[in-house]
Motif scaffolding. Structure first.
Motif, PDB file in Angstrom:
ATOM      1  N   PHE A  25      22.616  87.761  82.090  1.00 32.59           N
ATOM      2  CA  PHE A  25      23.167  86.540  81.505  1.00 32.59           C
ATOM      3  C   PHE A  25      23.905  85.772  82.598  1.00 32.59           C
ATOM      4  O   PHE A  25      24.860  86.282  83.190  1.00 32.59           O
ATOM      5  N   ASP A  26      23.476  84.547  82.860  1.00 31.82           N
ATOM      6  CA  ASP A  26      24.198  83.677  83.791  1.00 31.82           C
ATOM      7  C   ASP A  26      25.032  82.683  82.980  1.00 31.82           C
ATOM      8  O   ASP A  26      24.690  82.350  81.847  1.00 31.82           O
ATOM      9  N   GLU A  27      26.148  82.215  83.572  1.00 29.68           N
ATOM     10  CA  GLU A  27      27.070  81.313  82.870  1.00 29.68           C
ATOM     11  C   GLU A  27      27.483  81.913  81.527  1.00 29.68           C
ATOM     12  O   GLU A  27      27.490  81.244  80.490  1.00 29.68           O
ATOM     13  N   ALA A  28      27.830  83.193  81.564  1.00 28.45           N
ATOM     14  CA  ALA A  28      28.118  83.915  80.324  1.00 28.45           C
ATOM     15  C   ALA A  28      29.387  83.438  79.636  1.00 28.45           C
ATOM     16  O   ALA A  28      29.591  83.732  78.457  1.00 28.45           O
ATOM     17  N   SER A  29      30.248  82.713  80.323  1.00 24.63           N
ATOM     18  CA  SER A  29      31.459  82.194  79.682  1.00 24.63           C
ATOM     19  C   SER A  29      31.133  81.156  78.622  1.00 24.63           C
ATOM     20  O   SER A  29      31.982  80.808  77.805  1.00 24.63           O
ATOM     21  N   GLN A  30      29.891  80.648  78.625  1.00 21.78           N
ATOM     22  CA  GLN A  30      29.480  79.643  77.658  1.00 21.78           C
ATOM     23  C   GLN A  30      28.655  80.220  76.511  1.00 21.78           C
ATOM     24  O   GLN A  30      28.180  79.476  75.656  1.00 21.78           O
ATOM     25  N   VAL A  31      28.468  81.545  76.507  1.00 20.29           N
ATOM     26  CA  VAL A  31      27.589  82.162  75.510  1.00 20.29           C
ATOM     27  C   VAL A  31      28.425  82.910  74.469  1.00 20.29           C
ATOM     28  O   VAL A  31      29.233  83.776  74.812  1.00 20.29           O
ATOM     29  N   LYS A  32      28.216  82.596  73.206  1.00 19.53           N
ATOM     30  CA  LYS A  32      28.908  83.294  72.130  1.00 19.53           C
ATOM     31  C   LYS A  32      28.337  84.698  71.977  1.00 19.53           C
ATOM     32  O   LYS A  32      27.134  84.917  72.165  1.00 19.53           O
ATOM     33  N   PRO A  33      29.159  85.673  71.613  1.00 24.69           N
ATOM     34  CA  PRO A  33      28.654  87.048  71.436  1.00 24.69           C
ATOM     35  C   PRO A  33      27.512  87.139  70.456  1.00 24.69           C
ATOM     36  O   PRO A  33      26.535  87.858  70.682  1.00 24.69           O
ATOM     37  N   GLU A  34      27.606  86.404  69.339  1.00 22.11           N
ATOM     38  CA  GLU A  34      26.547  86.491  68.332  1.00 22.11           C
ATOM     39  C   GLU A  34      25.224  85.928  68.831  1.00 22.11           C
ATOM     40  O   GLU A  34      24.150  86.307  68.362  1.00 22.11           O
ATOM     41  N   ASP A  35      25.281  85.002  69.821  1.00 23.44           N
ATOM     42  CA  ASP A  35      24.053  84.463  70.386  1.00 23.44           C
ATOM     43  C   ASP A  35      23.438  85.416  71.412  1.00 23.44           C
ATOM     44  O   ASP A  35      22.240  85.331  71.701  1.00 23.44           O
TER      45      ASP A  35
ATOM     46  N   SER B 222      31.751  61.245  67.870  1.00 21.07           N
ATOM     47  CA  SER B 222      32.764  60.232  67.607  1.00 21.07           C
ATOM     48  C   SER B 222      33.366  59.760  68.921  1.00 21.07           C
ATOM     49  O   SER B 222      34.436  60.215  69.325  1.00 21.07           O
ATOM     50  N   PRO B 223      32.682  58.871  69.639  1.00 21.80           N
ATOM     51  CA  PRO B 223      33.131  58.461  70.970  1.00 21.80           C
ATOM     52  C   PRO B 223      34.456  57.736  70.982  1.00 21.80           C
ATOM     53  O   PRO B 223      35.113  57.647  72.010  1.00 21.80           O
ATOM     54  N   GLU B 224      34.903  57.215  69.848  1.00 21.61           N
ATOM     55  CA  GLU B 224      36.168  56.503  69.817  1.00 21.61           C
ATOM     56  C   GLU B 224      37.360  57.440  69.636  1.00 21.61           C
ATOM     57  O   GLU B 224      38.510  57.016  69.693  1.00 21.61           O
ATOM     58  N   SER B 225      37.097  58.716  69.388  1.00 22.52           N
ATOM     59  CA  SER B 225      38.181  59.668  69.154  1.00 22.52           C
ATOM     60  C   SER B 225      38.937  59.942  70.439  1.00 22.52           C
ATOM     61  O   SER B 225      38.379  59.914  71.533  1.00 22.52           O
ATOM     62  N   GLU B 226      40.210  60.211  70.324  1.00 21.39           N
ATOM     63  CA  GLU B 226      41.013  60.627  71.451  1.00 21.39           C
ATOM     64  C   GLU B 226      40.817  62.113  71.665  1.00 21.39           C
ATOM     65  O   GLU B 226      40.521  62.852  70.722  1.00 21.39           O
ATOM     66  N   PRO B 227      40.997  62.618  72.903  1.00 24.14           N
ATOM     67  CA  PRO B 227      40.742  64.027  73.183  1.00 24.14           C
ATOM     68  C   PRO B 227      41.490  64.977  72.263  1.00 24.14           C
ATOM     69  O   PRO B 227      40.933  65.956  71.791  1.00 24.14           O
ATOM     70  N   ASP B 228      42.753  64.717  71.985  1.00 21.00           N
ATOM     71  CA  ASP B 228      43.537  65.630  71.167  1.00 21.00           C
ATOM     72  C   ASP B 228      43.033  65.685  69.733  1.00 21.00           C
ATOM     73  O   ASP B 228      43.237  66.670  69.029  1.00 21.00           O
ATOM     74  N   ASP B 229      42.396  64.608  69.264  1.00 25.90           N
ATOM     75  CA  ASP B 229      41.901  64.569  67.896  1.00 25.90           C
ATOM     76  C   ASP B 229      40.690  65.466  67.700  1.00 25.90           C
ATOM     77  O   ASP B 229      40.338  65.811  66.579  1.00 25.90           O
ATOM     78  N   CYS B 230      40.018  65.838  68.803  1.00 29.38           N
ATOM     79  CA  CYS B 230      38.765  66.569  68.696  1.00 29.38           C
ATOM     80  C   CYS B 230      38.968  68.075  68.673  1.00 29.38           C
ATOM     81  O   CYS B 230      38.047  68.826  68.372  1.00 29.38           O
ATOM     82  N   ILE B 231      40.157  68.549  69.045  1.00 31.26           N
ATOM     83  CA  ILE B 231      40.399  69.982  69.112  1.00 31.26           C
ATOM     84  C   ILE B 231      40.992  70.422  67.787  1.00 31.26           C
ATOM     85  O   ILE B 231      42.176  70.257  67.524  1.00 31.26           O
ATOM     86  N   THR B 232      40.149  70.962  66.937  1.00 34.45           N
ATOM     87  CA  THR B 232      40.582  71.341  65.599  1.00 34.45           C
ATOM     88  C   THR B 232      40.626  72.841  65.410  1.00 34.45           C
ATOM     89  O   THR B 232      41.124  73.323  64.411  1.00 34.45           O
ATOM     90  N   ALA B 233      40.073  73.596  66.351  1.00 37.62           N
ATOM     91  CA  ALA B 233      40.064  75.051  66.221  1.00 37.62           C
ATOM     92  C   ALA B 233      40.215  75.682  67.586  1.00 37.62           C
ATOM     93  O   ALA B 233      40.013  75.048  68.615  1.00 37.62           O
ATOM     94  N   VAL B 234      40.595  76.939  67.592  1.00 40.91           N
ATOM     95  CA  VAL B 234      40.756  77.669  68.844  1.00 40.91           C
ATOM     96  C   VAL B 234      39.381  77.869  69.479  1.00 40.91           C
ATOM     97  O   VAL B 234      38.392  78.098  68.789  1.00 40.91           O
ATOM     98  N   ASP B 235      39.303  77.761  70.807  1.00 40.36           N
ATOM     99  CA  ASP B 235      38.038  77.969  71.484  1.00 40.36           C
ATOM    100  C   ASP B 235      37.480  79.348  71.157  1.00 40.36           C
ATOM    101  O   ASP B 235      38.214  80.321  71.061  1.00 40.36           O
ATOM    102  N   MET B 236      36.176  79.424  71.030  1.00 38.38           N
ATOM    103  CA  MET B 236      35.530  80.661  70.637  1.00 38.38           C
ATOM    104  C   MET B 236      35.427  81.640  71.798  1.00 38.38           C
ATOM    105  O   MET B 236      35.440  81.244  72.959  1.00 38.38           O
ATOM    106  N   GLU B 237      35.316  82.912  71.472  1.00 39.39           N
ATOM    107  CA  GLU B 237      35.226  83.947  72.490  1.00 39.39           C
ATOM    108  C   GLU B 237      33.812  84.002  73.031  1.00 39.39           C
ATOM    109  O   GLU B 237      32.837  83.743  72.330  1.00 39.39           O
TER     110      GLU B 237
END
Length: 226
Positions: free
Chosen positions: A38-48, A80-95
């Motif tokens: 697996f390359d770039e494994a920091s971007q891969v979810k465990p279930e995938d 939603s390109p008009e959204s501000e960055p802080d508005d887009c973070i609604t959940a904790v980043d996934m493992e």
């Protein structure tokens, strides 16, 4: 692959596929591999990753835990390109599968950094994230003003959260830097990155204002490239 998977693997023993393609096209009952990488494994979810892992005898997980984990942040921004960055973070980043494997598997750190053509491009990351443990090739032109990363501090600039969604003072400074660039290097192109659409528009407005004052500089012609 279902009817002649074994023969295909003998002809082509190395498969380059995404986790989704593996799940779609490779039957786990008939398609097996000696090693899964697996390359770039920091971007891969465990279930995938599970489906690919079950098809191999050994696994090598390659990635950087200091990089962004799997996230839907950019998908939300695109929707939603008009959204501000802080508005887009609604959940904790996934493992990621990388972080899961680091708990149990032996770890080998690659220390040589070779991608940056100037030391300053990796210096901040090396200090803040890697404890200055990366080996970096020295730049042949260390003090050349034309190369490297530079920090410009604007102490009076204000990000107008909830109002214009932009930083007007910063936009004005960037516009001036654009004009300075094309004045000094008329044959070189320039890229400007912003954190949202509103800041991009603010910079464009400041550039248009400067163009009215300096009509001799055309950023769309041979004297410059927008």
């Amino acid at each position: 692959m279902k009817k002649a998977g074994g023969l295909i693997q003998k002809i082509k023993p190395c498969f380059l596929m995404s986790p989704l393609s593996i799940a779609q096209y490779l039957d786990p009952r008939s398609t097996r591999f000696d090693v899964i990488i697996f390359d770039e494994a920091s971007q891969v979810k465990p279930e995938d990753a599970v489906g690919a892992l079950l098809r191999g005898k050994q696994v090598v997980i390659m990635g950087d835990s200091k990089q962004l984990p799997p996230t839907d942040f950019f998908d939300t921004v695109l929707d939603s390109p008009e959204s501000e960055p802080d508005d887009c973070i609604t959940a904790v980043d996934m493992e990621s599968i990388l972080n899961v494997c680091k708990r149990s598997f032996p770890v080998k750190t690659l220390r040589w950094h070779y991608r940056s053509r100037h030391e300053s491009l990796i210096a901040i990351s090396n200090q803040e994230f890697y404890d200055n443990r990366l080996y970096v090739y020295p730049s042949p032109m260390q003090k050349d003003e034309k190369l490297g990363l530079k920090f410009v501090h604007l102490p009076d600039s204000i990000y107008e959260r909830g109002k214009s969604g932009a930083n007007r003072i910063e936009a004005r400074a960037v516009a001036r830097a654009v004009f300075e660039h094309f004045s000094r290097y008329p044959d070189k192109s320039l890229g400007v990155g912003t954190f949202n659409i509103k800041q991009q528009e603010a910079i464009q407005e400041e550039i248009e204002a400067l163009l009215k004052i300096n009509p001799g500089l055309d950023l769309n012609s041979g004297n410059g490239k927008r």
